[in-house]
Design an enzyme around this catalytic site. Sequence first.
Site, PDB file in Angstrom:
ATOM      1  N   ASN A 152     -52.006  38.793  70.258  1.00 42.60           N
ATOM      2  CA  ASN A 152     -50.612  38.385  70.052  1.00 42.60           C
ATOM      3  C   ASN A 152     -49.601  39.195  70.863  1.00 42.60           C
ATOM      4  OD1 ASN A 152     -51.146  40.620  68.463  1.00 42.60           O
ATOM      5  ND2 ASN A 152     -49.785  39.968  66.810  1.00 42.60           N
ATOM      6  N   GLU A 249     -55.401  48.855  63.135  1.00 47.76           N
ATOM      7  CA  GLU A 249     -54.169  48.112  62.851  1.00 47.76           C
ATOM      8  C   GLU A 249     -54.607  46.687  62.547  1.00 47.76           C
ATOM      9  OE1 GLU A 249     -51.291  49.320  62.531  1.00 47.76           O
ATOM     10  OE2 GLU A 249     -51.522  51.290  63.443  1.00 47.76           O
ATOM     11  N   CYS A 283     -48.475  40.455  63.068  1.00 49.30           N
ATOM     12  CA  CYS A 283     -49.269  40.993  61.954  1.00 49.30           C
ATOM     13  C   CYS A 283     -48.416  41.403  60.759  1.00 49.30           C
ATOM     14  CB  CYS A 283     -50.081  42.184  62.441  1.00 49.30           C
ATOM     15  SG  CYS A 283     -49.039  43.407  63.263  1.00 49.30           S
ATOM     16  N   GLU A 463     -49.899  54.049  64.353  1.00 49.11           N
ATOM     17  CA  GLU A 463     -49.526  54.063  65.756  1.00 49.11           C
ATOM     18  C   GLU A 463     -48.042  54.415  65.835  1.00 49.11           C
ATOM     19  OE1 GLU A 463     -51.103  50.266  67.416  1.00 49.11           O
ATOM     20  OE2 GLU A 463     -52.720  51.541  68.170  1.00 49.11           O
TER      21      GLU A 463
HETATM   22  P1  NDP Z   1     -59.804  39.746  66.066  1.00 51.11           P
HETATM   23  O1  NDP Z   1     -60.132  40.663  64.949  1.00 51.11           O
HETATM   24  O2  NDP Z   1     -60.477  38.447  66.135  1.00 51.11           O
HETATM   25  O3  NDP Z   1     -60.054  40.454  67.472  1.00 51.11           O
HETATM   26  C1  NDP Z   1     -59.469  41.692  67.806  1.00 51.11           C
HETATM   27  C2  NDP Z   1     -60.236  42.308  68.959  1.00 51.11           C
HETATM   28  O4  NDP Z   1     -61.517  42.758  68.500  1.00 51.11           O
HETATM   29  C3  NDP Z   1     -60.542  41.336  70.094  1.00 51.11           C
HETATM   30  O5  NDP Z   1     -60.483  42.029  71.321  1.00 51.11           O
HETATM   31  C4  NDP Z   1     -61.942  40.890  69.768  1.00 51.11           C
HETATM   32  O6  NDP Z   1     -62.649  40.353  70.854  1.00 51.11           O
HETATM   33  C5  NDP Z   1     -62.539  42.189  69.300  1.00 51.11           C
HETATM   34  N1  NDP Z   1     -63.716  42.057  68.454  1.00 51.11           N
HETATM   35  C6  NDP Z   1     -64.053  41.025  67.641  1.00 51.11           C
HETATM   36  N2  NDP Z   1     -65.179  41.311  66.955  1.00 51.11           N
HETATM   37  C7  NDP Z   1     -65.571  42.557  67.354  1.00 51.11           C
HETATM   38  C8  NDP Z   1     -66.658  43.413  67.008  1.00 51.11           C
HETATM   39  N3  NDP Z   1     -67.575  43.058  66.110  1.00 51.11           N
HETATM   40  N4  NDP Z   1     -66.748  44.619  67.614  1.00 51.11           N
HETATM   41  C9  NDP Z   1     -65.809  45.023  68.503  1.00 51.11           C
HETATM   42  N5  NDP Z   1     -64.763  44.252  68.873  1.00 51.11           N
HETATM   43  C10 NDP Z   1     -64.637  43.033  68.299  1.00 51.11           C
HETATM   44  O7  NDP Z   1     -58.211  39.597  66.005  1.00 51.11           O
HETATM   45  P2  NDP Z   1     -57.305  38.589  66.823  1.00 51.11           P
HETATM   46  O8  NDP Z   1     -57.424  38.900  68.275  1.00 51.11           O
HETATM   47  O9  NDP Z   1     -57.606  37.213  66.338  1.00 51.11           O
HETATM   48  O10 NDP Z   1     -55.837  39.021  66.382  1.00 51.11           O
HETATM   49  C11 NDP Z   1     -55.234  38.564  65.222  1.00 51.11           C
HETATM   50  C12 NDP Z   1     -55.387  39.582  64.101  1.00 51.11           C
HETATM   51  O11 NDP Z   1     -54.896  40.850  64.538  1.00 51.11           O
HETATM   52  C13 NDP Z   1     -54.582  39.224  62.881  1.00 51.11           C
HETATM   53  O12 NDP Z   1     -55.333  39.473  61.719  1.00 51.11           O
HETATM   54  C14 NDP Z   1     -53.407  40.184  62.952  1.00 51.11           C
HETATM   55  O13 NDP Z   1     -52.825  40.441  61.713  1.00 51.11           O
HETATM   56  C15 NDP Z   1     -54.034  41.390  63.541  1.00 51.11           C
HETATM   57  N6  NDP Z   1     -53.022  42.229  64.164  1.00 51.11           N
HETATM   58  C16 NDP Z   1     -52.695  43.434  63.586  1.00 51.11           C
HETATM   59  C17 NDP Z   1     -51.686  44.203  64.117  1.00 51.11           C
HETATM   60  C18 NDP Z   1     -51.333  45.517  63.510  1.00 51.11           C
HETATM   61  O14 NDP Z   1     -50.733  46.341  64.213  1.00 51.11           O
HETATM   62  N7  NDP Z   1     -51.633  45.786  62.256  1.00 51.11           N
HETATM   63  C19 NDP Z   1     -50.917  43.761  65.287  1.00 51.11           C
HETATM   64  C20 NDP Z   1     -51.390  42.521  65.843  1.00 51.11           C
HETATM   65  C21 NDP Z   1     -52.389  41.775  65.281  1.00 51.11           C
HETATM   66  P3  NDP Z   1     -62.500  38.754  71.095  1.00 51.11           P
HETATM   67  O15 NDP Z   1     -61.099  38.564  71.504  1.00 51.11           O
HETATM   68  O16 NDP Z   1     -63.414  38.427  72.167  1.00 51.11           O
HETATM   69  O17 NDP Z   1     -62.834  38.097  69.801  1.00 51.11           O
END
Ligand code: NDP
Length: 489
Positions: A152, A249, A283, A463
């Site tokens: 995002n 996060e 998020c 962070e």
């Molecule tokens: P995901 O959890 O699907 O993916 C996050 C990252 O982790 C991606 O790069 C993903 O790769 C990678 N990933 C997925 N599975 C694994 C694994 N088993 N081991 C290591 N890496 C992995 O999140 P989204 O990208 O869909 O983002 C949306 C989510 O992020 C929402 O829940 C949102 O709330 C949260 N978020 C939290 C924030 C915060 O600061 N608290 C800020 C922004 C978002 P790939 O892309 O290839 O799946």
Amino acid sequence: MNSLPEQKLYIDGHYQDATSKESFENINPANNESICQVQVANKDDVDRAVVAAHKGFQQWSQMSGAERGRILLKAVHILRQRNQEIAKLEVLDTGKPIQEANCVDVLSGADAIEYFAGLAATLHGQHYDLGQSFAYTRREPLGICAGIGAWNYPIQIACWKSGPALACGNSMIFKPAELTPLTALKLAEIYTEAGVPDGVFNVVQGYAPTGQLLTRHPEIAKVSLTGEVETGKRVMADAAATLKKVTMELGGKSPLIIFADSHLDNAVSASLMANFYTQGEVCSNGTRVFVAESIIEEFLKRLVVRVNKMKIGDPLDPETHVGALISQDHMEKVLGYIEKGVNEGAHLVCGGKRVAHPGLEKGNFVEPTIFAQCTDNMSIVREEIFGPVMAVLSFPDNDEAGVIARANNSPYGLAAGVFTKDIQRGHRVIAQLQAGTCWINNYNITPIEMPFGGYKQSGIGRENSLITIEHYTQLKSVYVEMGDVEAPY
Ligand code: NDP
């Protein structure tokens, strides 16, 4: 048709081909057409990045904090100079409106690096007087850190993680979300141009298995993840095998409580910002909006007037307020929640439909959607939707305890907001809310000086702000004997 060349990995200060020979397609959410192919990093590629990061670390960690800070400030300068170009790339990748990307994404990332560049020269240990002898501490970097980003806020996340990591003398291997692979590569180019030594910041691309190669790698000291709660659990479990430090996060379903004495137009503005900025893909969004019974009718009336003026459509049009959701799958998920909201008895006040924008008919556009008469057990109230869907719930005007209990009734605890003109109530209520990042009389403001992170299942660690230094350094205690060594034998 591809509009950009195939994207490579960025390792050891330059672009390198992945040995995997695999690639994935990067799609523009506004039209679902291909932007480019992106090469996938396999184990050999990640191992190569680790070797480079180790070499980079040896050089970078030996520089003084002031030297590192100076170099990072050059990167900040270049980021700001290239703001518009990178913002446009971010819009292609994410589907968010250019009016947001131009003033938030790159610039807030630059602010973060600037803040930590300024701190780099101030890192220090302490001295402990022990009478004849003394002790001191050294604040040392961890080594190689992995950053794993969500889709995002791709460049902002890359900056929020690499800024403190590099300022503290670490090197980093960053894996962007596979849906948004482009701008972290630009950041890598900029670090190199600014004078960050080769290998200090590397970008590997791919899906979860590439992320796992990082989280399971024995040479990597720390993982900082931004992503979903379930991903956080998997990453933490993988990191546990080598006891890596973790910062998480994660997701949220945050409450925004609007008391009857609130400045109503400000509360409406905050509710809009808390739900529809970046198409709701934020998020910390306040997606459970609790409104005092006596003002709810007027609140909804003013809210709908404002929502009806929002422009949905081409993310590259500077007039657009609501862009495209990140992928078709995600759009289906969001539309599925809207359907559930209707089926579970919530009142659809406005929005709710997919939008076919002229010229971008295949894009993932969904109207800003407001549900009223929601109840606590509805799916749209309990689960993170991550789209432009606001759930409005009412509460009796003076039932402060009741609304606090309802707000806290969630496994998440990322953020919370309170609107009231009663200063004592504002602080009293915030003190009882189980959330890591809170606002009184505003929402979703995240200055770099303020810690950001979640309670409960929304995260581990923080962070931004000074506290982040602790997440990217370790403390060495050194006892210095000034007398003789006593031994009983
Ligand atoms: P995901 O959890 O699907 O993916 C996050 C990252 O982790 C991606 O790069 C993903 O790769 C990678 N990933 C997925 N599975 C694994 C694994 N088993 N081991 C290591 N890496 C992995 O999140 P989204 O990208 O869909 O983002 C949306 C989510 O992020 C929402 O829940 C949102 O709330 C949260 N978020 C939290 C924030 C915060 O600061 N608290 C800020 C922004 C978002 P790939 O892309 O290839 O799946």
